[in-house]
Motif scaffolding. Structure first.
Motif, PDB file in Angstrom:
ATOM      1  N   ASN A  43       0.874  -1.338   0.095  1.00 47.89           N
ATOM      2  CA  ASN A  43       0.138   0.005  -0.143  1.00 47.89           C
ATOM      3  C   ASN A  43       0.811   1.334  -0.102  1.00 47.89           C
ATOM      4  O   ASN A  43       0.438   2.110   0.749  1.00 47.89           O
ATOM      5  CB  ASN A  43      -0.798   0.168   1.160  1.00 47.89           C
ATOM      6  N   GLY A  44       1.906   1.197  -0.977  1.00 45.83           N
ATOM      7  CA  GLY A  44       2.748   2.354  -0.973  1.00 45.83           C
ATOM      8  C   GLY A  44       3.799   2.687   0.048  1.00 45.83           C
ATOM      9  O   GLY A  44       4.686   3.456  -0.282  1.00 45.83           O
ATOM     10  N   LYS A  45       3.861   1.797   1.153  1.00 43.71           N
ATOM     11  CA  LYS A  45       4.846   1.970   2.151  1.00 43.71           C
ATOM     12  C   LYS A  45       5.993   0.763   1.910  1.00 43.71           C
ATOM     13  O   LYS A  45       5.493  -0.449   1.649  1.00 43.71           O
ATOM     14  CB  LYS A  45       4.348   1.755   3.490  1.00 43.71           C
ATOM     15  N   ALA A  46       7.399   1.157   2.277  1.00 45.05           N
ATOM     16  CA  ALA A  46       8.326   0.080   2.385  1.00 45.05           C
ATOM     17  C   ALA A  46       7.916  -1.039   3.235  1.00 45.05           C
ATOM     18  O   ALA A  46       7.569  -0.607   4.324  1.00 45.05           O
ATOM     19  CB  ALA A  46       9.700   0.616   2.351  1.00 45.05           C
ATOM     20  N   ILE A  47       8.276  -2.187   2.718  1.00 51.15           N
ATOM     21  CA  ILE A  47       8.146  -3.128   3.827  1.00 51.15           C
ATOM     22  C   ILE A  47       9.000  -4.407   3.508  1.00 51.15           C
ATOM     23  O   ILE A  47       9.809  -4.632   2.462  1.00 51.15           O
ATOM     24  CB  ILE A  47       6.506  -3.738   3.690  1.00 51.15           C
ATOM     25  N   ASP A  48       9.113  -5.238   4.722  1.00 56.47           N
ATOM     26  CA  ASP A  48      10.123  -6.526   4.602  1.00 56.47           C
ATOM     27  C   ASP A  48       9.379  -7.860   4.387  1.00 56.47           C
ATOM     28  O   ASP A  48       8.706  -8.077   5.623  1.00 56.47           O
ATOM     29  CB  ASP A  48      11.215  -6.314   5.574  1.00 56.47           C
ATOM     30  N   TYR A  49       9.126  -8.515   3.224  1.00 55.75           N
ATOM     31  CA  TYR A  49       8.481  -9.561   3.379  1.00 55.75           C
ATOM     32  C   TYR A  49       9.581 -10.717   3.532  1.00 55.75           C
ATOM     33  O   TYR A  49       9.074 -11.999   3.351  1.00 55.75           O
ATOM     34  CB  TYR A  49       8.017  -9.642   1.800  1.00 55.75           C
ATOM     35  N   LYS A  50      11.029 -10.510   3.369  1.00 55.44           N
ATOM     36  CA  LYS A  50      11.945 -11.296   3.531  1.00 55.44           C
ATOM     37  C   LYS A  50      11.576 -12.754   4.376  1.00 55.44           C
ATOM     38  O   LYS A  50      11.213 -12.811   5.399  1.00 55.44           O
ATOM     39  CB  LYS A  50      13.270 -11.183   4.059  1.00 55.44           C
ATOM     40  N   GLY A  51      11.665 -14.101   3.558  1.00 57.37           N
ATOM     41  CA  GLY A  51      11.511 -15.256   4.140  1.00 57.37           C
ATOM     42  C   GLY A  51       9.980 -15.854   4.171  1.00 57.37           C
ATOM     43  O   GLY A  51      10.094 -16.888   4.729  1.00 57.37           O
ATOM     44  N   SER A  52       9.186 -14.997   3.783  1.00 61.49           N
ATOM     45  CA  SER A  52       7.771 -15.722   3.974  1.00 61.49           C
ATOM     46  C   SER A  52       7.275 -16.083   2.338  1.00 61.49           C
ATOM     47  O   SER A  52       7.854 -15.419   1.239  1.00 61.49           O
ATOM     48  CB  SER A  52       6.828 -14.232   4.250  1.00 61.49           C
ATOM     49  N   GLN A  53       6.490 -17.063   2.509  1.00 57.06           N
ATOM     50  CA  GLN A  53       5.752 -17.335   1.051  1.00 57.06           C
ATOM     51  C   GLN A  53       4.521 -16.307   1.198  1.00 57.06           C
ATOM     52  O   GLN A  53       3.874 -15.912   1.784  1.00 57.06           O
ATOM     53  CB  GLN A  53       5.039 -18.770   1.387  1.00 57.06           C
ATOM     54  N   ASP A  91       0.731 -12.478   5.905  1.00 59.71           N
ATOM     55  CA  ASP A  91      -0.661 -12.109   6.043  1.00 59.71           C
ATOM     56  C   ASP A  91      -0.703 -10.517   5.651  1.00 59.71           C
ATOM     57  O   ASP A  91      -0.112  -9.618   6.500  1.00 59.71           O
ATOM     58  CB  ASP A  91      -1.190 -12.329   7.455  1.00 59.71           C
ATOM     59  N   GLY A  92      -1.341 -10.186   4.680  1.00 58.40           N
ATOM     60  CA  GLY A  92      -1.349  -8.802   4.162  1.00 58.40           C
ATOM     61  C   GLY A  92      -1.985  -7.800   5.226  1.00 58.40           C
ATOM     62  O   GLY A  92      -1.737  -6.670   5.291  1.00 58.40           O
ATOM     63  N   THR A  93      -3.231  -8.482   5.615  1.00 57.81           N
ATOM     64  CA  THR A  93      -3.758  -7.597   6.707  1.00 57.81           C
ATOM     65  C   THR A  93      -3.169  -7.136   8.126  1.00 57.81           C
ATOM     66  O   THR A  93      -3.035  -5.882   8.379  1.00 57.81           O
ATOM     67  CB  THR A  93      -5.412  -8.160   7.180  1.00 57.81           C
ATOM     68  N   ALA A  94      -2.473  -8.124   8.723  1.00 52.33           N
ATOM     69  CA  ALA A  94      -1.939  -8.039   9.917  1.00 52.33           C
ATOM     70  C   ALA A  94      -0.269  -7.447   9.565  1.00 52.33           C
ATOM     71  O   ALA A  94       0.402  -7.059  10.419  1.00 52.33           O
ATOM     72  CB  ALA A  94      -1.638  -9.217  10.463  1.00 52.33           C
ATOM     73  N   SER A  95       0.089  -7.553   8.328  1.00 52.63           N
ATOM     74  CA  SER A  95       1.371  -7.073   7.856  1.00 52.63           C
ATOM     75  C   SER A  95       2.546  -7.620   8.474  1.00 52.63           C
ATOM     76  O   SER A  95       3.634  -7.158   8.897  1.00 52.63           O
ATOM     77  CB  SER A  95       1.451  -5.669   8.018  1.00 52.63           C
ATOM     78  N   LYS A  96       2.347  -9.016   8.714  1.00 50.36           N
ATOM     79  CA  LYS A  96       3.403  -9.973   9.221  1.00 50.36           C
ATOM     80  C   LYS A  96       3.249 -11.227   8.775  1.00 50.36           C
ATOM     81  O   LYS A  96       2.134 -11.798   8.265  1.00 50.36           O
ATOM     82  CB  LYS A  96       3.466  -9.584  10.653  1.00 50.36           C
ATOM     83  N   PRO A  97       4.434 -12.249   8.878  1.00 50.56           N
ATOM     84  CA  PRO A  97       4.069 -13.729   8.633  1.00 50.56           C
ATOM     85  C   PRO A  97       3.500 -14.387   9.662  1.00 50.56           C
ATOM     86  O   PRO A  97       3.353 -13.881  10.649  1.00 50.56           O
ATOM     87  CB  PRO A  97       5.505 -14.041   8.613  1.00 50.56           C
ATOM     88  N   MET A  98       2.628 -15.489   9.270  1.00 50.07           N
ATOM     89  CA  MET A  98       1.994 -16.247  10.301  1.00 50.07           C
ATOM     90  C   MET A  98       2.402 -17.785  10.007  1.00 50.07           C
ATOM     91  O   MET A  98       2.963 -18.138   8.841  1.00 50.07           O
ATOM     92  CB  MET A  98       0.760 -16.039  10.225  1.00 50.07           C
ATOM     93  N   ASP A  99       2.199 -18.553  11.012  1.00 45.77           N
ATOM     94  CA  ASP A  99       2.873 -20.149  10.828  1.00 45.77           C
ATOM     95  C   ASP A  99       1.752 -20.835  10.101  1.00 45.77           C
ATOM     96  O   ASP A  99       0.575 -20.605  10.782  1.00 45.77           O
ATOM     97  CB  ASP A  99       3.068 -20.494  12.292  1.00 45.77           C
ATOM     98  N   MET A 100       1.914 -21.391   9.209  1.00 46.44           N
ATOM     99  CA  MET A 100       1.148 -22.561   8.227  1.00 46.44           C
ATOM    100  C   MET A 100       1.767 -23.742   8.551  1.00 46.44           C
ATOM    101  O   MET A 100       2.726 -24.385   8.074  1.00 46.44           O
ATOM    102  CB  MET A 100       1.085 -22.063   6.809  1.00 46.44           C
ATOM    103  N   LYS A 101       0.767 -24.506   9.462  1.00 49.62           N
ATOM    104  CA  LYS A 101       1.297 -25.877   9.917  1.00 49.62           C
ATOM    105  C   LYS A 101       0.792 -26.836   9.047  1.00 49.62           C
ATOM    106  O   LYS A 101      -0.610 -26.869   8.572  1.00 49.62           O
ATOM    107  CB  LYS A 101       0.782 -26.144  11.325  1.00 49.62           C
TER     108      LYS A 101
END
Length: 339
Positions: free
Chosen positions: A129-139, A156-166
């Motif tokens: 959404n126009g802001k710099a962000i670090d996605y590194k390491g996430s699917q 997770d785009g809404t939370a703006s962070k990775p989540m564990d998918m088991k």
């Protein structure tokens, strides 16, 4: 000994082909295409939500459309600068209860991934959404080729962070074997939003800035050979909270959204054959050619050893005798004349 040498040479050829298929050809094909262009649709026919168009609670159909488009020029530039096999993508996603602008929610992402693992890599142009962000390491858009039965980090785009998918099991979808992964995020604040005060059971005298909270239980069905997301389901809840005394939490959206049947069918149709071909290329073709190559080499060696144990055996004389016999028989068949 010429025949033995020929058999050994043929065996070596098949063995070399097996190694090339497994360690060269497969690596060239098991990558995300630079020009990928996909569209996925997620629907809940019975969602409940705050309708900004009417400024009140509502219920009905909620549709999310996500498109992923490869940026070939940016990908090639990044490959030149890093020396790695990577790709740049732009993802756009909208959620709405009708076709009227603006949508209830929108997401724009730019990111770079490793073309084999599907993991996001460090990229100066990465944005959300126009802001710099670090996605590194996430699917983000897919799992790795040869997905394993383990836990992966999924963005997770809404939370703006990775989540564990088991990994939670294996499931057949329209004749295609998939690995099922599941993960959850607890209810937590992710942004602030101005809304009418009356939404919280208070006199509607003015707007207030409320906290917006979000939780989600996400399930992904992954085709393991390609790492493609065949099916997705999200059990999502968002609510608004006003810090004023006496304010009641208000529902922002509650939905159980899932890929449409048409989207699932398209995914199966697109990737069922690709998965089969990759598996043949990775396992069955190299295995078959490798076994054949080894058997031919062993057979050629055995023929050579037999020849050495019989010193009176002369392969050239055998061939010469066969040639002489053939010429004699052909002469008889033509009345003594050779052609």
């Amino acid at each position: 000994m010429r025949k033995a040498a020929t058999v050994i040479g043929l065996g070596a050829f098949f063995l070399t082909m097996a190694l090339l298929l497994k360690f060269y050809a497969y690596d060239k094909l098991a990558v995300v295409p630079l020009d990928q262009n996909t569209r996925q649709t997620v629907v809940d026919n019975n969602a409940t939500f705050f309708d900004a168009d009417t400024v009140k609670a509502a219920s009905g159909k909620l549709t999310t459309i996500a498109t992923v488009i490869g940026d070939k020029g940016a990908s090639e530039a990044l490959q030149d600068s890093t020396g790695k096999d990577v790709a740049v993508f732009n993802k756009g996603q909208t959620t709405d209860n009708n076709d009227e602008a603006p949508p209830m929610d929108a997401l724009q992402q730019t990111f770079a991934i490793d073309r084999y693992t599907g993991k996001a890599i460090a990229y100066p142009g990465a944005k959300q959404n126009g802001k710099a962000i670090d996605y590194k390491g996430s699917q983000i858009i897919k799992f790795p080729f040869q997905t394993q039965k383990e836990t992966y980090q999924y963005w997770d785009g809404t939370a703006s962070k990775p989540m564990d998918m088991k990994y939670v099991g294996t499931e057949d979808i329209r004749g295609l074997k998939t690995y099922k992964f599941q993960g959850s995020l607890p209810l937590e604040k992710f942004r602030e939003q101005e809304v009418p005060r009356g939404l919280f059971g208070l006199p509607d005298t003015h707007g207030v800035v409320a906290d917006r909270l979000y939780q989600n239980t996400r399930t992904l069905w992954i085709e393991p050979e390609t790492g493609v997301i065949v099916k997705l389901q999200e059990q999502q809840h968002q609510e608004l909270r006003n810090p004023e005394a006496g304010a009641k939490p208000a529902n922002a959206v509650t939905t159980n959204s899932i890929f449409t049947d048409a989207t699932i069918k398209q995914n199966v149709d697109d990737y069922k054959t690709k998965a089969m071909l990759l598996k043949i290329l990775r396992i069955w073709a190299p295995l078959g050619l490798g076994i054949l190559g080894v058997l031919l080499i062993l057979g050629g060696i055995a023929m050579s050893l037999v020849g050495r144990r019989n010193p009176d055996y002369d392969e050239d004389e055998q061939y010469a005798g066969l040639d002489e016999t053939f010429e004699t028989r052909r002469g008889r068949a033509t009345g003594g004349q050779t052609i």
